[in-house]
Write a protein that holds these residues in place. Structure first.
Motif, PDB file in Angstrom:
ATOM      1  N   LYS A   7       0.839  -1.195   0.000  1.00 37.09           N
ATOM      2  CA  LYS A   7       0.000   0.000   0.000  1.00 37.09           C
ATOM      3  C   LYS A   7       0.874   1.245   0.000  1.00 37.09           C
ATOM      4  N   PRO A   8       0.448   2.278  -0.722  1.00 36.41           N
ATOM      5  CA  PRO A   8       1.269   3.493  -0.820  1.00 36.41           C
ATOM      6  C   PRO A   8       1.055   4.480   0.334  1.00 36.41           C
ATOM      7  N   TYR A   9       0.522   4.009   1.459  1.00 33.90           N
ATOM      8  CA  TYR A   9       0.243   4.901   2.586  1.00 33.90           C
ATOM      9  C   TYR A   9       0.428   4.181   3.909  1.00 33.90           C
ATOM     10  N   ARG A  10       0.520   4.992   4.964  1.00 37.49           N
ATOM     11  CA  ARG A  10       0.602   4.460   6.325  1.00 37.49           C
ATOM     12  C   ARG A  10      -0.056   5.461   7.257  1.00 37.49           C
ATOM     13  N   VAL A  11      -0.515   4.998   8.405  1.00 40.33           N
ATOM     14  CA  VAL A  11      -1.067   5.873   9.434  1.00 40.33           C
ATOM     15  C   VAL A  11       0.095   6.351  10.287  1.00 40.33           C
ATOM     16  N   GLY A  12       0.130   7.632  10.583  1.00 43.45           N
ATOM     17  CA  GLY A  12       1.211   8.191  11.388  1.00 43.45           C
ATOM     18  C   GLY A  12       0.753   9.404  12.175  1.00 43.45           C
ATOM     19  N   ARG A  13       1.629   9.900  13.029  1.00 45.78           N
ATOM     20  CA  ARG A  13       1.346  11.060  13.867  1.00 45.78           C
ATOM     21  C   ARG A  13       1.357  12.327  13.022  1.00 45.78           C
ATOM     22  N   SER A  14       0.327  13.138  13.188  1.00 46.35           N
ATOM     23  CA  SER A  14       0.174  14.389  12.447  1.00 46.35           C
ATOM     24  C   SER A  14       0.046  15.543  13.436  1.00 46.35           C
ATOM     25  N   LYS A  15       0.075  16.774  12.962  1.00 47.79           N
ATOM     26  CA  LYS A  15      -0.115  17.932  13.842  1.00 47.79           C
ATOM     27  C   LYS A  15      -1.471  17.894  14.535  1.00 47.79           C
ATOM     28  N   THR A  16      -2.454  17.331  13.853  1.00 51.05           N
ATOM     29  CA  THR A  16      -3.816  17.326  14.372  1.00 51.05           C
ATOM     30  C   THR A  16      -4.212  15.986  14.990  1.00 51.05           C
ATOM     31  N   GLY A  17      -3.292  15.103  15.219  1.00 48.72           N
ATOM     32  CA  GLY A  17      -3.589  13.775  15.780  1.00 48.72           C
ATOM     33  C   GLY A  17      -2.961  12.717  14.903  1.00 48.72           C
ATOM     34  N   LEU A  18      -3.792  11.836  14.377  1.00 51.51           N
ATOM     35  CA  LEU A  18      -3.305  10.828  13.440  1.00 51.51           C
ATOM     36  C   LEU A  18      -3.635  11.263  12.022  1.00 51.51           C
ATOM     37  N   GLY A  19      -2.820  10.839  11.087  1.00 52.31           N
ATOM     38  CA  GLY A  19      -3.043  11.191   9.690  1.00 52.31           C
ATOM     39  C   GLY A  19      -2.586  10.069   8.791  1.00 52.31           C
ATOM     40  N   LEU A  20      -2.895  10.170   7.512  1.00 56.64           N
ATOM     41  CA  LEU A  20      -2.484   9.178   6.524  1.00 56.64           C
ATOM     42  C   LEU A  20      -1.359   9.797   5.697  1.00 56.64           C
ATOM     43  N   PHE A  21      -0.225   9.096   5.612  1.00 56.90           N
ATOM     44  CA  PHE A  21       0.967   9.608   4.941  1.00 56.90           C
ATOM     45  C   PHE A  21       1.357   8.694   3.789  1.00 56.90           C
ATOM     46  N   ALA A  22       1.864   9.286   2.729  1.00 53.61           N
ATOM     47  CA  ALA A  22       2.313   8.526   1.559  1.00 53.61           C
ATOM     48  C   ALA A  22       3.632   7.829   1.891  1.00 53.61           C
ATOM     49  N   THR A  23       3.774   6.561   1.477  1.00 56.91           N
ATOM     50  CA  THR A  23       5.031   5.825   1.650  1.00 56.91           C
ATOM     51  C   THR A  23       5.739   5.639   0.309  1.00 56.91           C
ATOM     52  N   LYS A  24       4.980   5.835  -0.757  1.00 59.43           N
ATOM     53  CA  LYS A  24       5.521   5.726  -2.117  1.00 59.43           C
ATOM     54  C   LYS A  24       5.002   6.918  -2.909  1.00 59.43           C
ATOM     55  N   PRO A  25       5.662   7.275  -4.000  1.00 58.80           N
ATOM     56  CA  PRO A  25       5.124   8.367  -4.827  1.00 58.80           C
ATOM     57  C   PRO A  25       3.733   7.992  -5.362  1.00 58.80           C
ATOM     58  N   ILE A  26       2.816   8.948  -5.286  1.00 59.90           N
ATOM     59  CA  ILE A  26       1.453   8.730  -5.798  1.00 59.90           C
ATOM     60  C   ILE A  26       1.229   9.753  -6.904  1.00 59.90           C
ATOM     61  N   LYS A  27       0.901   9.263  -8.091  1.00 52.75           N
ATOM     62  CA  LYS A  27       0.717  10.148  -9.237  1.00 52.75           C
ATOM     63  C   LYS A  27      -0.669  10.779  -9.230  1.00 52.75           C
ATOM     64  N   LYS A  28      -0.747  11.952  -9.824  1.00 56.10           N
ATOM     65  CA  LYS A  28      -2.006  12.672  -9.949  1.00 56.10           C
ATOM     66  C   LYS A  28      -3.038  11.782 -10.646  1.00 56.10           C
ATOM     67  N   GLY A  29      -4.263  11.756 -10.113  1.00 57.91           N
ATOM     68  CA  GLY A  29      -5.342  10.971 -10.704  1.00 57.91           C
ATOM     69  C   GLY A  29      -5.449   9.549 -10.171  1.00 57.91           C
ATOM     70  N   THR A  30      -4.481   9.106  -9.380  1.00 55.15           N
ATOM     71  CA  THR A  30      -4.480   7.742  -8.854  1.00 55.15           C
ATOM     72  C   THR A  30      -5.477   7.602  -7.705  1.00 55.15           C
ATOM     73  N   ARG A  31      -6.229   6.494  -7.697  1.00 51.80           N
ATOM     74  CA  ARG A  31      -7.083   6.180  -6.555  1.00 51.80           C
ATOM     75  C   ARG A  31      -6.173   5.734  -5.422  1.00 51.80           C
TER      76      ARG A  31
END
Length: 185
Positions: A7-31
């Motif tokens: 998966k190109p994402y992971r859950v991680g700590r954000s300024k506002t609590g938890l957030g979803l972060f990219a782990t791989k490059p995600i191209k424009k238009g990609t689901r």
């Protein structure tokens, strides 16, 4: 040997609590991910009374309750300048989150929650997205600079007034005598 996720994402700590972060490059238009959970019907009174932050309205009748723990899309935070958007398909009763620009590894994935949610939940406490934080930071810096200008102007004015008073005291402190049309000190 640790298992690697495809998966190109992971859950991680954000300024506002938890957030979803990219782990791989995600191209424009990609689901990126699907927002899912039980489908609630607003015609059923019990469903209409459910109140949580993870409700995603498909249309006037159908709503997705995204509070299910397996729904990682619920960790995507709001941004006024998002890098993703929701692709709502009310007939299929599905919502996909799609990239609207290239997302680099380490970037937080975010989308605009819409005006209703913003007014109800975010506006009272203040939006915490990067663009709003930068805007507030810039406004605070401008206010500090303006206050410094006003203070410097007041100090210069006080110095000029002090110099005038000192000049007057000097002139008044000496005796003047006129003799033959000349001033003697």
């Amino acid at each position: 040997m640790p298992a690697t996720s495809n998966k190109p994402y992971r859950v991680g700590r954000s300024k506002t609590g938890l957030g979803l972060f990219a782990t791989k490059p995600i191209k424009k238009g990609t689901r990126i991910i699907r927002y899912f959970g039980p489908i609630l019907d607003s015609r059923i009174p019990e469903h209409d009374e459910i109140e949580n932050k993870y409700l995603f309205e498909l249309n006037g009748r159908w709503t997705i309750d995204g509070s299910v723990r397996k729904n990682l899309a619920r960790y995507i935070n709001h941004s006024c300048r998002p890098n993703a958007e929701s692709d709502v398909r009310p007939r299929e009763r599905k919502v996909y989150i799609r990239a609207i620009r290239n997302i680099e590894p380490g970037d937080e994935i975010n989308y605009d929650y819409g005006t209703d949610y913003f007014k109800a939940y975010l506006k009272p406490i203040g939006c915490k997205c990067d663009s709003c934080e930068k805007k507030r930071k810039k406004l605070r810096a401008e206010a500090r600079a303006e206050a410094a200008k006003v203070k410097a102007r007041a100090e210069r004015k006080a110095q000029k007034a002090g110099a005038k008073v000192a000049k007057k005291k000097k002139l008044n402190g000496h005796a003047f005598a006129k003799a033959n049309g000349r001033v003697r000190v």
